[in-house]
Write an enzyme that holds these catalytic residues in place. Structure first.
Site, PDB file in Angstrom:
ATOM      1  CG  HIS A  21      -1.747  -1.541   1.344  1.00 36.91           C
ATOM      2  ND1 HIS A  21      -1.520  -2.210   2.796  1.00 36.91           N
ATOM      3  CD2 HIS A  21      -3.017  -1.499   0.382  1.00 36.91           C
ATOM      4  CE1 HIS A  21      -3.332  -2.740   1.815  1.00 36.91           C
ATOM      5  NE2 HIS A  21      -3.859  -2.560   0.617  1.00 36.91           N
ATOM      6  CE  LYS A  45     -11.455  -7.702   2.257  1.00 37.36           C
ATOM      7  NZ  LYS A  45     -10.473  -7.115   2.297  1.00 37.36           N
ATOM      8  NE  ARG A  95      -3.142  -6.505  -4.400  1.00 35.80           N
ATOM      9  CZ  ARG A  95      -3.734  -7.682  -3.781  1.00 35.80           C
ATOM     10  NH1 ARG A  95      -3.403  -7.954  -2.565  1.00 35.80           N
ATOM     11  NH2 ARG A  95      -4.657  -8.195  -4.084  1.00 35.80           N
ATOM     12  CB  SER A 133      -4.452  -6.546   5.223  1.00 38.10           C
ATOM     13  OG  SER A 133      -4.098  -6.201   4.366  1.00 38.10           O
TER      14      SER A 133
HETATM   15  N1  COA Z   1      -0.193  -3.864  -1.801  1.00 36.18           N
HETATM   16  C1  COA Z   1      -0.528  -5.428  -0.661  1.00 36.18           C
HETATM   17  N2  COA Z   1      -1.987  -5.801  -0.546  1.00 36.18           N
HETATM   18  C2  COA Z   1      -2.889  -5.322  -1.586  1.00 36.18           C
HETATM   19  C3  COA Z   1      -2.764  -4.046  -2.544  1.00 36.18           C
HETATM   20  C4  COA Z   1      -0.948  -3.709  -2.382  1.00 36.18           C
HETATM   21  N3  COA Z   1      -0.516  -2.151  -2.826  1.00 36.18           N
HETATM   22  N4  COA Z   1      -3.650  -3.735  -2.888  1.00 36.18           N
HETATM   23  C5  COA Z   1      -4.580  -4.506  -2.375  1.00 36.18           C
HETATM   24  N5  COA Z   1      -3.817  -5.337  -1.494  1.00 36.18           N
HETATM   25  C6  COA Z   1      -4.815  -6.188  -0.786  1.00 36.18           C
HETATM   26  C7  COA Z   1      -5.370  -5.813   0.661  1.00 36.18           C
HETATM   27  O1  COA Z   1      -4.623  -5.691   1.508  1.00 36.18           O
HETATM   28  C8  COA Z   1      -6.534  -6.394   0.067  1.00 36.18           C
HETATM   29  O2  COA Z   1      -6.156  -7.896   1.130  1.00 36.18           O
HETATM   30  P1  COA Z   1      -7.476  -8.551   2.057  1.00 36.18           P
HETATM   31  O3  COA Z   1      -8.335  -8.909   1.227  1.00 36.18           O
HETATM   32  O4  COA Z   1      -5.761 -10.095   2.475  1.00 36.18           O
HETATM   33  O5  COA Z   1      -8.026  -7.419   3.256  1.00 36.18           O
HETATM   34  C9  COA Z   1      -7.234  -6.754  -1.298  1.00 36.18           C
HETATM   35  O6  COA Z   1      -5.834  -6.350  -1.589  1.00 36.18           O
HETATM   36  C10 COA Z   1      -7.760  -6.215  -1.508  1.00 36.18           C
HETATM   37  O7  COA Z   1      -8.530  -5.252  -0.197  1.00 36.18           O
HETATM   38  P2  COA Z   1      -8.318  -3.812  -0.365  1.00 36.18           P
HETATM   39  O8  COA Z   1      -7.737  -3.188  -0.646  1.00 36.18           O
HETATM   40  O9  COA Z   1      -8.603  -3.468   1.273  1.00 36.18           O
HETATM   41  O10 COA Z   1      -9.888  -2.791  -0.653  1.00 36.18           O
HETATM   42  P3  COA Z   1     -11.029  -3.798  -0.714  1.00 36.18           P
HETATM   43  O11 COA Z   1     -12.176  -4.532  -1.135  1.00 36.18           O
HETATM   44  O12 COA Z   1     -11.566  -5.078   1.079  1.00 36.18           O
HETATM   45  O13 COA Z   1     -11.955  -2.187  -0.152  1.00 36.18           O
HETATM   46  C11 COA Z   1     -13.077  -0.636  -0.579  1.00 36.18           C
HETATM   47  C12 COA Z   1     -12.837  -2.126  -1.399  1.00 36.18           C
HETATM   48  C13 COA Z   1     -13.497  -0.705   1.054  1.00 36.18           C
HETATM   49  C14 COA Z   1     -12.634   0.026  -1.226  1.00 36.18           C
HETATM   50  C15 COA Z   1     -14.842  -1.002  -1.536  1.00 36.18           C
HETATM   51  O14 COA Z   1     -15.703  -1.881  -0.664  1.00 36.18           O
HETATM   52  C16 COA Z   1     -15.769   0.189  -1.077  1.00 36.18           C
HETATM   53  O15 COA Z   1     -15.886   1.270  -1.892  1.00 36.18           O
HETATM   54  N6  COA Z   1     -16.443   0.555  -0.085  1.00 36.18           N
HETATM   55  C17 COA Z   1     -17.518   1.513  -0.077  1.00 36.18           C
HETATM   56  C18 COA Z   1     -18.881   0.951  -0.200  1.00 36.18           C
HETATM   57  C19 COA Z   1     -19.275   1.066  -1.565  1.00 36.18           C
HETATM   58  O16 COA Z   1     -19.158   2.559  -2.245  1.00 36.18           O
HETATM   59  N7  COA Z   1     -19.478   0.529  -2.271  1.00 36.18           N
HETATM   60  C20 COA Z   1     -19.636   0.323  -4.046  1.00 36.18           C
HETATM   61  C21 COA Z   1     -18.231  -0.335  -4.129  1.00 36.18           C
HETATM   62  S1  COA Z   1     -18.922  -0.143  -6.686  1.00 36.18           S
END
Ligand code: COA
Length: 168
Positions: A21, A45, A95, A133
């Site tokens: 990140h 989650k 990624r 993560s």
């Molecule tokens: N390095 C390391 N890990 C990375 C990374 C990077 N550069 N980029 C992504 N990841 C990992 C994250 O750690 C995470 O791992 P995990 O699944 O083991 O926890 C995973 O990839 C992706 O998760 P994250 O980046 O946290 O995104 P998410 O999918 O959990 O979050 C939101 C998504 C919060 C952005 C989305 O749900 C959202 O916008 N929510 C708000 C409500 C909304 O508007 N919803 C409609 C959206 S269309």
């Protein structure tokens, strides 16, 4: 470019923040003036760290980048939050190929919800391409060395979490 166009929102769960990140934020600073790391409060989650802990760990991990990077939490729709921050850009890290379908779906849904907002994707350094993560938490829980992949404060916080769990 307008002021709003130079501010980008980087949303996620950040449970916890990793060097992957951090790498994405550092890259974004080459292009944008300001990065707002936005930690989602509503989440399907089940995070290991509380919202406050995730925010604090992200703040500590990003402190070296100075005032151009801020950390905040948001609830509700991401596009509403982006608009409330007078921003027009969302940042996501890409990624591996398997990220693509989900990211594509989210980007297009967000565009449908607000066509004023664009999503930008940046690829982290290849050494971090396989990080998530969840994998960090698993390796830490099982006693593996995660120090190359996370800020020092995250390493300490994970060790503490899992030693408490072990004691419970
Ligand atoms: N390095 C390391 N890990 C990375 C990374 C990077 N550069 N980029 C992504 N990841 C990992 C994250 O750690 C995470 O791992 P995990 O699944 O083991 O926890 C995973 O990839 C992706 O998760 P994250 O980046 O946290 O995104 P998410 O999918 O959990 O979050 C939101 C998504 C919060 C952005 C989305 O749900 C959202 O916008 N929510 C708000 C409500 C909304 O508007 N919803 C409609 C959206 S269309």
């Amino acid at each position: 470019m307008s002021e709003a166009a130079r501010r980008v929102i980087y949303p996620g769960t950040f449970d916890p923040i990793t060097n992957g990140h951090l790498d994405v934020v550092e890259r974004a600073l080459q292009v944008f003036d300001e990065v707002i790391v936005a930690i989602a409060a509503d989440n399907t989650k089940h995070p290991l760290f509380s919202l406050e802990e995730r925010q604090e760990l992200a703040r500590q991990g990003l402190a070296h980048l100075g005032p151009k990077v801020t950390v905040t939490v948001f609830s509700g729709l991401l596009v509403d939050f982006v608009q409330s921050q007078k921003a027009r850009a969302i940042l996501r890290g890409l990624r591996v190929v398997s990220d693509f379908e989900y990211e594509f779906q989210m980007a297009l849904m967000n565009r449908k919800l607000s066509d004023q907002i664009e999503t930008f994707f940046l690829m982290p350094r290849d050494t971090y391409a396989y990080l998530s993560s969840s994998i960090i938490k698993e390796v830490s829980r099982l006693g593996g060395d995660i120090s190359p992949f996370v800020p020092a404060q995250v390493e300490t916080a994970l060790r503490k979490k899992f030693s408490n769990k072990g004691a419970a």
